[in-house]
Motif scaffolding. Structure first.
Motif, PDB file in Angstrom:
ATOM      1  N   ASP A 176       0.817  -1.218   0.000  1.00  0.00           N
ATOM      2  CA  ASP A 176       0.000   0.000   0.000  1.00  0.00           C
ATOM      3  C   ASP A 176       0.852   1.271   0.000  1.00  0.00           C
ATOM      4  O   ASP A 176       0.326   2.374   0.070  1.00  0.00           O
ATOM      5  N   GLY A 177       2.163   1.130  -0.122  1.00  0.00           N
ATOM      6  CA  GLY A 177       3.019   2.308  -0.208  1.00  0.00           C
ATOM      7  C   GLY A 177       3.224   2.796  -1.635  1.00  0.00           C
ATOM      8  O   GLY A 177       3.586   3.958  -1.855  1.00  0.00           O
ATOM      9  N   MET A 178       3.012   1.904  -2.606  1.00  0.00           N
ATOM     10  CA  MET A 178       3.170   2.303  -4.003  1.00  0.00           C
ATOM     11  C   MET A 178       2.436   1.318  -4.899  1.00  0.00           C
ATOM     12  O   MET A 178       2.428   0.119  -4.639  1.00  0.00           O
ATOM     13  N   TRP A 179       1.807   1.842  -5.945  1.00  0.00           N
ATOM     14  CA  TRP A 179       1.065   0.983  -6.855  1.00  0.00           C
ATOM     15  C   TRP A 179       0.897   1.688  -8.195  1.00  0.00           C
ATOM     16  O   TRP A 179       1.268   2.849  -8.353  1.00  0.00           O
ATOM     17  N   LEU A 180       0.326   0.961  -9.162  1.00  0.00           N
ATOM     18  CA  LEU A 180       0.062   1.549 -10.477  1.00  0.00           C
ATOM     19  C   LEU A 180      -1.414   1.501 -10.779  1.00  0.00           C
ATOM     20  O   LEU A 180      -2.114   0.589 -10.341  1.00  0.00           O
ATOM     21  N   GLU A 181      -1.878   2.528 -11.501  1.00  0.00           N
ATOM     22  CA  GLU A 181      -3.294   2.640 -11.822  1.00  0.00           C
ATOM     23  C   GLU A 181      -3.478   2.866 -13.309  1.00  0.00           C
ATOM     24  O   GLU A 181      -2.627   3.449 -13.972  1.00  0.00           O
ATOM     25  N   ASP A 182      -4.636   2.408 -13.773  1.00  0.00           N
ATOM     26  CA  ASP A 182      -5.085   2.774 -15.113  1.00  0.00           C
ATOM     27  C   ASP A 182      -6.249   3.730 -14.931  1.00  0.00           C
ATOM     28  O   ASP A 182      -7.294   3.338 -14.431  1.00  0.00           O
ATOM     29  N   ASP A 183      -6.051   4.985 -15.289  1.00  0.00           N
ATOM     30  CA  ASP A 183      -7.136   5.946 -15.090  1.00  0.00           C
ATOM     31  C   ASP A 183      -7.943   6.162 -16.367  1.00  0.00           C
ATOM     32  O   ASP A 183      -8.757   7.083 -16.457  1.00  0.00           O
ATOM     33  N   GLY A 184      -7.701   5.319 -17.370  1.00  0.00           N
ATOM     34  CA  GLY A 184      -8.497   5.365 -18.590  1.00  0.00           C
ATOM     35  C   GLY A 184      -8.153   6.507 -19.512  1.00  0.00           C
ATOM     36  O   GLY A 184      -8.803   6.718 -20.528  1.00  0.00           O
TER      37      GLY A 184
END
Length: 230
Positions: free
Chosen positions: A171-179
């Motif tokens: 939960d300190g770092m992650w990747l997202e797809d915001d579309g």
DNA sequence: GTAGTGATTGCCT
DNA sequence: GGCAATCACTACG
């Protein structure tokens, strides 16, 4: 936020990238990461975000420019051999950090070279200014994360807290797809920067960046090769 | 705007 | 002992 809040946050508002996204070839991951959002949560809960606009592939094994060349495992490069989606942070030039994400394949990883700052730019600026001799010098937005060591400073990415972390679950770092990455389908392939090895590998087009994006660290003047992503 | 150069230390041979 | 997947500063045009 506590861990319960964190998972609720991911379910409701984020499209966090899962294991299947990272479990692909190194070159594919380097291209697919373009346009995705890197998120970093600091100890005080502040979440910093930036869109990935530039990456490099380090293939491992036969790749003479890779720290894992010849499938050589050392205490330092071990995260390159860990499961896809593992963070590999290393110290270089006596004072800087670089941040990589492991992919499928033995010793293969993607170096993140530049981000477009998206959220909490004030915090990034503050972190960057601490590293400078003259804190008065102004920092433009485009200069916050346009380089592999700069983005590590801006997002407080260091070995102690980030190395070997699993970006699928930490939960300190992650990747997202915001579309929003459909705006970034034209990418440029170019030789990697700052490497010194046999020319065959030095010249390979393993650096990728979003065409015409102002947040990229260095624009090629020649030798451009464009690609369209599906 | 670009070119040249000093900084600074852990890792690997 | 050599050197590194770099950056910031200075000088100059």
């Amino acid at each position: 936020m506590d861990s319960g809040d964190t998972s609720k946050y991911f379910q409701s508002t984020c499209k966090r990238l899962a294991e299947s996204f990272f479990n692909t070839s190194c070159e594919a991951l380097a291209k697919n990461l373009l346009g995705k959002v890197l998120a970093r949560r600091l100890n005080d809960g502040c979440i910093i975000k930036g869109r990935i606009v530039e990456t490099e592939s380090y293939l491992g094994g036969e790749d003479a420019a890779s720290q894992s060349y010849g499938n050589k495992v050392t205490p330092r490069n071990e995260p390159m051999f860990m499961s896809p989606g593992t963070a590999y942070v290393y110290f270089t030039y006596g004072m800087y950090h670089c941040f990589n994400i492991s992919s499928q394949g033995e010793g293969a990883a993607v170096l993140l070279r530049a981000l477009e700052p998206l959220e909490n730019l004030e915090r990034m600026t503050e972190l960057r200014k601490r590293y400078r001799k003259s804190p008065k010098t102004t920092l433009k937005t485009k200069d916050l994360c346009n380089g592999p060591a700069k983005l590590c400073i801006s997002l407080a990415i260091d070995i102690e807290t980030c190395n070997r972390q699993n970006l699928i679950s930490w939960d300190g770092m992650w990747l997202e797809d915001d579309g929003q990455d459909d705006l970034c389908k034209t990418i440029v392939a170019a030789p990697r920067i700052g490497i010194n090895c046999e020319k065959k590998w030095q010249n390979k087009l393993l650096r990728f960046y979003i065409h015409d994006n102002p947040y990229v660290s260095k624009i090629e003047k020649a030798k451009m090769e464009f690609m369209q992503l599906p």
